[in-house]
Design an enzyme around this catalytic site. Structure first.
Site, PDB file in Angstrom:
ATOM      1  N   ASP A  32      12.199   1.913  16.305  1.00 46.48           N
ATOM      2  CA  ASP A  32      10.825   1.570  15.941  1.00 46.48           C
ATOM      3  C   ASP A  32      10.440   0.271  16.654  1.00 46.48           C
ATOM      4  O   ASP A  32      11.207  -0.686  16.693  1.00 46.48           O
ATOM      5  CB  ASP A  32      10.702   1.408  14.423  1.00 46.48           C
ATOM      6  CG  ASP A  32       9.265   1.438  13.954  1.00 46.48           C
ATOM      7  OD1 ASP A  32       8.888   2.388  13.250  1.00 46.48           O
ATOM      8  OD2 ASP A  32       8.499   0.495  14.303  1.00 46.48           O
ATOM      9  N   ASN A  88       6.589   9.355   5.526  1.00 48.93           N
ATOM     10  CA  ASN A  88       5.268   9.067   4.975  1.00 48.93           C
ATOM     11  C   ASN A  88       4.383  10.291   5.183  1.00 48.93           C
ATOM     12  O   ASN A  88       4.279  10.804   6.306  1.00 48.93           O
ATOM     13  CB  ASN A  88       4.659   7.839   5.668  1.00 48.93           C
ATOM     14  CG  ASN A  88       5.385   6.559   5.297  1.00 48.93           C
ATOM     15  OD1 ASN A  88       5.807   6.397   4.156  1.00 48.93           O
ATOM     16  ND2 ASN A  88       5.541   5.660   6.258  1.00 48.93           N
ATOM     17  N   GLY A  94       0.266   5.557   4.033  1.00 52.79           N
ATOM     18  CA  GLY A  94       0.249   4.649   5.174  1.00 52.79           C
ATOM     19  C   GLY A  94       0.726   5.283   6.462  1.00 52.79           C
ATOM     20  O   GLY A  94       1.098   4.581   7.403  1.00 52.79           O
ATOM     21  N   GLN A  95       0.717   6.622   6.518  1.00 54.22           N
ATOM     22  CA  GLN A  95       1.123   7.280   7.772  1.00 54.22           C
ATOM     23  C   GLN A  95       0.142   6.895   8.879  1.00 54.22           C
ATOM     24  O   GLN A  95      -1.083   6.997   8.693  1.00 54.22           O
ATOM     25  CB  GLN A  95       1.164   8.808   7.605  1.00 54.22           C
ATOM     26  CG  GLN A  95       1.699   9.522   8.841  1.00 54.22           C
ATOM     27  CD  GLN A  95       1.840  11.034   8.652  1.00 54.22           C
ATOM     28  OE1 GLN A  95       1.559  11.575   7.580  1.00 54.22           O
ATOM     29  NE2 GLN A  95       2.279  11.703   9.705  1.00 54.22           N
ATOM     30  N   HIS A 101       7.828  12.335  11.423  1.00 54.58           N
ATOM     31  CA  HIS A 101       8.962  11.466  11.755  1.00 54.58           C
ATOM     32  C   HIS A 101       9.679  11.041  10.491  1.00 54.58           C
ATOM     33  O   HIS A 101       9.076  10.893   9.433  1.00 54.58           O
ATOM     34  CB  HIS A 101       8.519  10.249  12.570  1.00 54.58           C
ATOM     35  CG  HIS A 101       7.366   9.489  11.979  1.00 54.58           C
ATOM     36  ND1 HIS A 101       6.066   9.912  12.106  1.00 54.58           N
ATOM     37  CD2 HIS A 101       7.333   8.349  11.262  1.00 54.58           C
ATOM     38  CE1 HIS A 101       5.266   9.057  11.490  1.00 54.58           C
ATOM     39  NE2 HIS A 101       6.016   8.092  10.956  1.00 54.58           N
ATOM     40  N   HIS A 103      11.833   7.960   9.097  1.00 52.17           N
ATOM     41  CA  HIS A 103      12.296   6.587   9.295  1.00 52.17           C
ATOM     42  C   HIS A 103      13.742   6.504   8.820  1.00 52.17           C
ATOM     43  O   HIS A 103      14.076   6.999   7.733  1.00 52.17           O
ATOM     44  CB  HIS A 103      11.470   5.611   8.462  1.00 52.17           C
ATOM     45  CG  HIS A 103      10.029   5.497   8.840  1.00 52.17           C
ATOM     46  ND1 HIS A 103       9.544   4.487   9.629  1.00 52.17           N
ATOM     47  CD2 HIS A 103       8.962   6.273   8.528  1.00 52.17           C
ATOM     48  CE1 HIS A 103       8.228   4.632   9.779  1.00 52.17           C
ATOM     49  NE2 HIS A 103       7.849   5.714   9.118  1.00 52.17           N
TER      50      HIS A 103
HETATM   51  P1  5GP Z   1       4.245   5.782   9.866  1.00 60.15           P
HETATM   52  O1  5GP Z   1       3.534   4.612   9.238  1.00 60.15           O
HETATM   53  O2  5GP Z   1       3.288   6.724  10.567  1.00 60.15           O
HETATM   54  O3  5GP Z   1       5.188   6.481   8.935  1.00 60.15           O
HETATM   55  O4  5GP Z   1       5.190   5.134  10.960  1.00 60.15           O
HETATM   56  C1  5GP Z   1       4.892   5.049  12.310  1.00 60.15           C
HETATM   57  C2  5GP Z   1       5.912   4.094  12.919  1.00 60.15           C
HETATM   58  O5  5GP Z   1       5.840   4.225  14.322  1.00 60.15           O
HETATM   59  C3  5GP Z   1       5.659   2.622  12.582  1.00 60.15           C
HETATM   60  O6  5GP Z   1       6.813   2.091  11.933  1.00 60.15           O
HETATM   61  C4  5GP Z   1       5.404   1.976  13.942  1.00 60.15           C
HETATM   62  O7  5GP Z   1       5.990   0.696  14.062  1.00 60.15           O
HETATM   63  C5  5GP Z   1       6.036   2.970  14.914  1.00 60.15           C
HETATM   64  N1  5GP Z   1       5.389   3.024  16.212  1.00 60.15           N
HETATM   65  C6  5GP Z   1       4.048   3.145  16.450  1.00 60.15           C
HETATM   66  N2  5GP Z   1       3.816   3.192  17.776  1.00 60.15           N
HETATM   67  C7  5GP Z   1       5.039   3.127  18.393  1.00 60.15           C
HETATM   68  C8  5GP Z   1       5.441   3.129  19.757  1.00 60.15           C
HETATM   69  O8  5GP Z   1       4.626   3.211  20.697  1.00 60.15           O
HETATM   70  N3  5GP Z   1       6.777   3.014  19.990  1.00 60.15           N
HETATM   71  C9  5GP Z   1       7.704   2.920  18.985  1.00 60.15           C
HETATM   72  N4  5GP Z   1       8.976   2.815  19.342  1.00 60.15           N
HETATM   73  N5  5GP Z   1       7.351   2.918  17.683  1.00 60.15           N
HETATM   74  C10 5GP Z   1       6.037   3.020  17.393  1.00 60.15           C
END
Ligand code: 5GP
Ligand code: ZN
Length: 109
Positions: A32, A88, A94-95, A101, A103
């Site tokens: 991340d 999420n 907060g997605q 994905h 985490h």
């Molecule tokens: P969500 O909030 O959708 O469950 O998590 C998305 C995650 O993707 C976040 O933790 C954010 O830091 C990560 N993320 C967003 N854009 C990028 C990116 O361009 N590269 C990487 N490695 N992580 C990303």
């Protein structure tokens, strides 16, 4: 299947750089970019779909495949003492990236 506008699909195709820690024909695991724990990995299926609520039998098989792989990937990344998995689902969770994905968070101690 991929989505041209999806950042995780772009990461799969190396159009956006990432630090990849595991890859095979079905899934990719990368770091991340804004880690919320000492080790923060994102495990994604290579087949694009947005939400856990879009699950079907084929996608459930893919998710099962990922869940079977994650323990060895976590161990290979130093998570010997445990870790948390988070998915999420949707805006209220907060997605922010709409490519399913998981985490993988750990290494706090
Ligand atoms: P969500 O909030 O959708 O469950 O998590 C998305 C995650 O993707 C976040 O933790 C954010 O830091 C990560 N993320 C967003 N854009 C990028 C990116 O361009 N590269 C990487 N490695 N992580 C990303
Ligand atoms: Zn995608």
């Amino acid at each position: 299947m991929f989505d041209n506008d999806c950042i995780f699909c772009k990461i799969i195709r190396d159009e956006i750089p990432s630090v990849k820690v595991y890859e095979d024909e079905k899934m990719l695991v990368f770091k991340d970019v804004e880690p919320k724990a000492k080790v923060h990995l994102l495990a994604i299926p290579k087949d694009h779909f947005k939400l856990l609520s879009e699950m079907n039998e084929d996608r459930a098989e893919l998710l099962k495949y990922m869940l079977l792989k994650i323990p060895e990937i976590a161990a290979a990344n130093g998570l010997k003492n445990g870790y948390r998995l988070i998915v999420n689902q949707g805006d209220d969770a907060g997605q922010t990236v709409f490519h399913l994905h998981i985490h993988v968070l750990g290494g706090e101690t």
